[in-house]
Design an enzyme around this catalytic site. Structure first.
Site, PDB file in Angstrom:
ATOM      1  CG  HIS A 175       1.896  19.900 -24.127  1.00  0.00           C
ATOM      2  ND1 HIS A 175       1.808  20.647 -25.287  1.00  0.00           N
ATOM      3  CD2 HIS A 175       0.718  20.086 -23.469  1.00  0.00           C
ATOM      4  CE1 HIS A 175       0.640  21.257 -25.324  1.00  0.00           C
ATOM      5  NE2 HIS A 175      -0.055  20.932 -24.233  1.00  0.00           N
ATOM      6  CD  GLU A 176      -0.628  18.315 -20.184  1.00  0.00           C
ATOM      7  OE1 GLU A 176      -0.922  19.332 -19.518  1.00  0.00           O
ATOM      8  OE2 GLU A 176      -1.244  17.981 -21.211  1.00  0.00           O
ATOM      9  CG  HIS A 179      -0.257  23.447 -20.229  1.00  0.00           C
ATOM     10  ND1 HIS A 179      -0.403  24.548 -21.046  1.00  0.00           N
ATOM     11  CD2 HIS A 179      -0.754  22.383 -20.928  1.00  0.00           C
ATOM     12  CE1 HIS A 179      -0.975  24.177 -22.186  1.00  0.00           C
ATOM     13  NE2 HIS A 179      -1.183  22.871 -22.145  1.00  0.00           N
ATOM     14  CG  HIS A 185      -2.597  24.885 -25.918  1.00  0.00           C
ATOM     15  ND1 HIS A 185      -3.793  24.750 -25.250  1.00  0.00           N
ATOM     16  CD2 HIS A 185      -1.910  23.741 -25.680  1.00  0.00           C
ATOM     17  CE1 HIS A 185      -3.824  23.573 -24.637  1.00  0.00           C
ATOM     18  NE2 HIS A 185      -2.683  22.946 -24.866  1.00  0.00           N
ATOM     19  CE1 TYR A 235      -3.887  21.879 -28.394  1.00  0.00           C
ATOM     20  CE2 TYR A 235      -5.799  22.571 -29.652  1.00  0.00           C
ATOM     21  CZ  TYR A 235      -5.230  22.217 -28.452  1.00  0.00           C
ATOM     22  OH  TYR A 235      -5.992  22.189 -27.306  1.00  0.00           O
TER      23      TYR A 235
END
Length: 275
Positions: A175-176, A179, A185, A235
Site C-alpha cells: 500500500h505505501e 503512494h 486512496h 479503506y
C-alpha cells in the site's frame, strides 16, 4: 447521505446484538489501516492548494495528509499558498517515476526486511514498475523504521522515505509503495459518491479529511474504471470509526472488508495506464 432500509419488528434487538461484533470487526480492520502516527493527533491545518482547501495534521513535525501520506515542506508551502502549483497528475497519481524505475535503499536498522523485498517482488510481478537498488541516483526511496506506516505521494525529488513500524505488514508495505508511485486512496476518487456513502458522523474526530475527494482538495487526476472495493488503496467500511459503526458503505448500505493482501485487478490496470 446514509442509505436506509426497511425496519422489521425485531430490528432493534438484532442491532444491539450485532454492535459488539461490529466493534470487533472495526478494531480488526483499524489494526490494518495505515497511519503515520497511530493513536496520535495533532493540530489540524487548513491551507489553500490549487485554489481549493486542503486539510492536514501537524504531528511530530510532519504534515500528515489522509492518515499516512506525508507532505513535503514544498508541498506544505504550496498548501499555505506560498509555493508553486501542485503538479498535474494522471490516473489518481502525482509525480510519476521516470521510465517506471524506482531506486531504493533499505535502512539496516529496519527489522523484518522481507516485508520490503516481498512487497517489491509483488509489485514487479504485477506491474511494469521496476525497483533497482540505489547506487548514486539522486531521487530514491529509503525504507526505514517509523512510528506507523507512511509515505510521500509520488516522486518528490531527492531522498524520500517509506516508514514502517513493526506492525506494518507486507500488505501495508505494498500500500505505501502505491503512494510512493503516486496512488491516492481509492475512497477519495472524484466519482466515489456514485458508489459509496461516507458516514461522517461515525468518523473519528480530526480524521474527516481522510475521506475528502481529492478534487475538493485541489488535486487533479483521472479515475480509471469503476471504484474498486478490492483495491489495496481502499479503506474498509470500519476504517477510522469512532463508535464501531461503518464510516463507508456501498450505496445499498452494505459493508465490505479492507484488503491488504495484494494488488487487485483494478490496481493492476490503473498502474498499467499510469506507467
Amino acid at each position: 447521505m446514509a442509505a436506509f432500509g426497511t425496519i422489521s419488528v425485531s430490528s432493534c434487538s438484532k442491532d444491539n446484538e450485532s454492535q459488539p461484533a461490529q466493534r470487533e470487526q472495526a478494531q480488526a480492520q483499524d489494526a490494518k489501516a495505515e497511519e503515520a502516527y497511530p493513536g496520535q493527533s495533532g493540530q489540524t491545518t487548513v491551507g489553500s492548494w490549487g485554489g481549493e482547501a486542503i486539510t492536514y495534521q501537524e504531528i511530530n513535525g510532519d504534515k500528515v495528509y489522509e492518515g499516512d501520506i506525508l507532505l513535503t515542506p514544498g508541498q506544505a508551502a504550496t498548501a499555505a499558498g506560498q509555493g508553486q502549483q501542485r503538479p498535474s497528475s494522471a490516473g489518481r497519481t502525482s509525480g510519476r517515476w521516470p521510465s517506471a524505475i524506482v531506486y531504493y535503499t533499505i535502512d539496516s536498522n529496519l527489522p523484518s526486511q522481507n516485508r520490503v523485498t516481498d512487497a517489491i517482488a509483488h509489485w514487479q510481478a504485477n506491474s511494469p514498475v521496476r525497483f533497482v537498488q540505489r547506487t548514486t541516483q539522486s531521487n530514491y526511496v529509503t525504507f526505514r523504521v517509523g512510528s506507523g506506516c507512511s509515505s510521500n505521494i509520488g516522486m518528490v525529488g531527492g531522498r524520500q522515505y517509506i516508514n514502517l513500524a513493526s506492525g506494518c505488514s507486507t500488505g501495508n508495505t505494498i500500500h505505501e509503495i502505491g503512494h510512493a508511485l503516486g496512488l491516492f486512496h481509492e475512497q477519495t476518487r472524484n466519482d466515489r459518491d456514485t458508489y459509496v456513502n461516507i458516514l461522517t458522523q461515525n468518523i473519528q474526530s480530526g480524521y474527516e479529511h481522510n475521506f475528502t475527494k481529492y478534487g475538493a482538495q485541489g488535486i487533479s487526476g483521472t479515475d480509471y474504471g469503476a471504484l474498486d472495493f478490492g483495491s489495496i488503496m481502499m479503506y474498509g467500511s470500519f476504517s477510522f470509526s469512532s463508535n464501531g459503526q461503518p464510516t463507508i458503505t456501498k450505496k445499498d448500505g452494505s459493508t465490505f472488508n479492507i484488503q491488504r493482501t495484494g494488488l487487485s485487478a483494478g490496481d493492476k490496470s490503473g498502474i498499467d495506464a499510469m506507467y
